[in-house]
Design an enzyme around this catalytic site. Structure first.
Site, PDB file in Angstrom:
ATOM      1  N   SER A   1       0.789  -1.231   0.000  1.00 16.24           N
ATOM      2  CA  SER A   1       0.000   0.000   0.000  1.00 16.24           C
ATOM      3  C   SER A   1       0.823   1.285   0.000  1.00 16.24           C
ATOM      4  O   SER A   1       0.302   2.339  -0.333  1.00 16.24           O
ATOM      5  CB  SER A   1      -0.947   0.020   1.195  1.00 16.24           C
ATOM      6  OG  SER A   1      -0.221   0.146   2.399  1.00 16.24           O
TER       7      SER A   1
ATOM      8  N   LYS B   1       0.216   4.570   6.926  1.00 18.12           N
ATOM      9  CA  LYS B   1      -0.473   5.317   5.865  1.00 18.12           C
ATOM     10  C   LYS B   1      -0.072   6.792   5.930  1.00 18.12           C
ATOM     11  O   LYS B   1       0.503   7.261   6.901  1.00 18.12           O
ATOM     12  CB  LYS B   1      -1.998   5.217   6.006  1.00 18.12           C
ATOM     13  CG  LYS B   1      -2.559   3.811   6.085  1.00 18.12           C
ATOM     14  CD  LYS B   1      -2.415   3.034   4.804  1.00 18.12           C
ATOM     15  CE  LYS B   1      -2.909   1.598   4.995  1.00 18.12           C
ATOM     16  NZ  LYS B   1      -2.571   0.722   3.898  1.00 18.12           N
TER      17      LYS B   1
END
Length: 197
Positions: free
Chosen positions: A58, A102
């Site tokens: 990711s 993230k």
């Protein structure tokens, strides 16, 4: 001479054992220096050396799957979370789960929306939008979303291969869920080391 007794040969005297003050001071200084060094090392490791590995792809291309990173746990005690920073957090505050990594896209009170595959914050195009692919999956961003106080919206850099705030499994992130700022990536199997931008 009478009354005097002469001893010939070697004579042994009992000497009192004593520790010189200088030696004692030197030992105490050494012990104190060692204790301070161990304490400082512990503080540095606790605040700046929390080490976790990235699961999945990711955050590519900046961070590779399986790459280990260091997390700064002190910075957010001093100042707030800023847009664009990469953070480590426990989804839902579950400290038993593996932390997520993230990038912070929107801050508390801001309105975030998805238009034509691009992120808009308070009606303005996301800074550095050209660095990311157009988003194919909207998830929770099917409609504009206004973040509550202490809510952050996070996305992976590899936006079409990321489970992030768009999914109900993660959702928005509160500051109590945040471990800290990801600040350094470690080398391994062809992975580059350096500061995380």
């Amino acid at each position: 001479m009478r009354g005097e007794r002469r001893l010939s040969g070697l004579q042994f005297y009992k000497r009192k054992r004593s520790i010189h003050l200088g030696v004692l001071r030197e030992i105490m200084l050494w012990v104190l220096t060692t204790a301070i060094a161990v304490f400082l090392a512990g503080v540095l490791v606790y605040f700046f050396g929390f080490r976790i590995s990235l699961l999945g792809q990711s955050m590519e291309p900046g961070l590779a799957a399986g790459q280990e990173v260091l997390v700064d746990r002190l910075v957010y005690r001093v100042r707030g979370i800023r847009r664009g920073e990469v953070i480590a957090f426990y989804s839902g505050g579950n400290v038993e789960a593996h932390p997520y990594i993230k990038r912070v896209v929107a801050l508390p009170g801001e309105t975030i929306e998805l238009r034509d595959g691009r992120i808009y914050i308070n009606g303005e195009s996301e800074p550095e939008a050209e660095n990311y692919d157009k988003i194919e999956y909207a998830g929770m961003l099917e409609k504009p979303m206004t973040l509550a106080e202490d809510e952050f919206f996070v996305l992976g850099d590899n936006r079409n291969n990321s489970e992030d705030s768009r999914s109900s499994g993660i959702g928005t992130v509160s500051s109590s869920m945040v471990i800290g700022r990801v600040w350094y990536k470690l080398p391994g199997d062809g992975m580059m080391m350096g500061t995380v931008r």
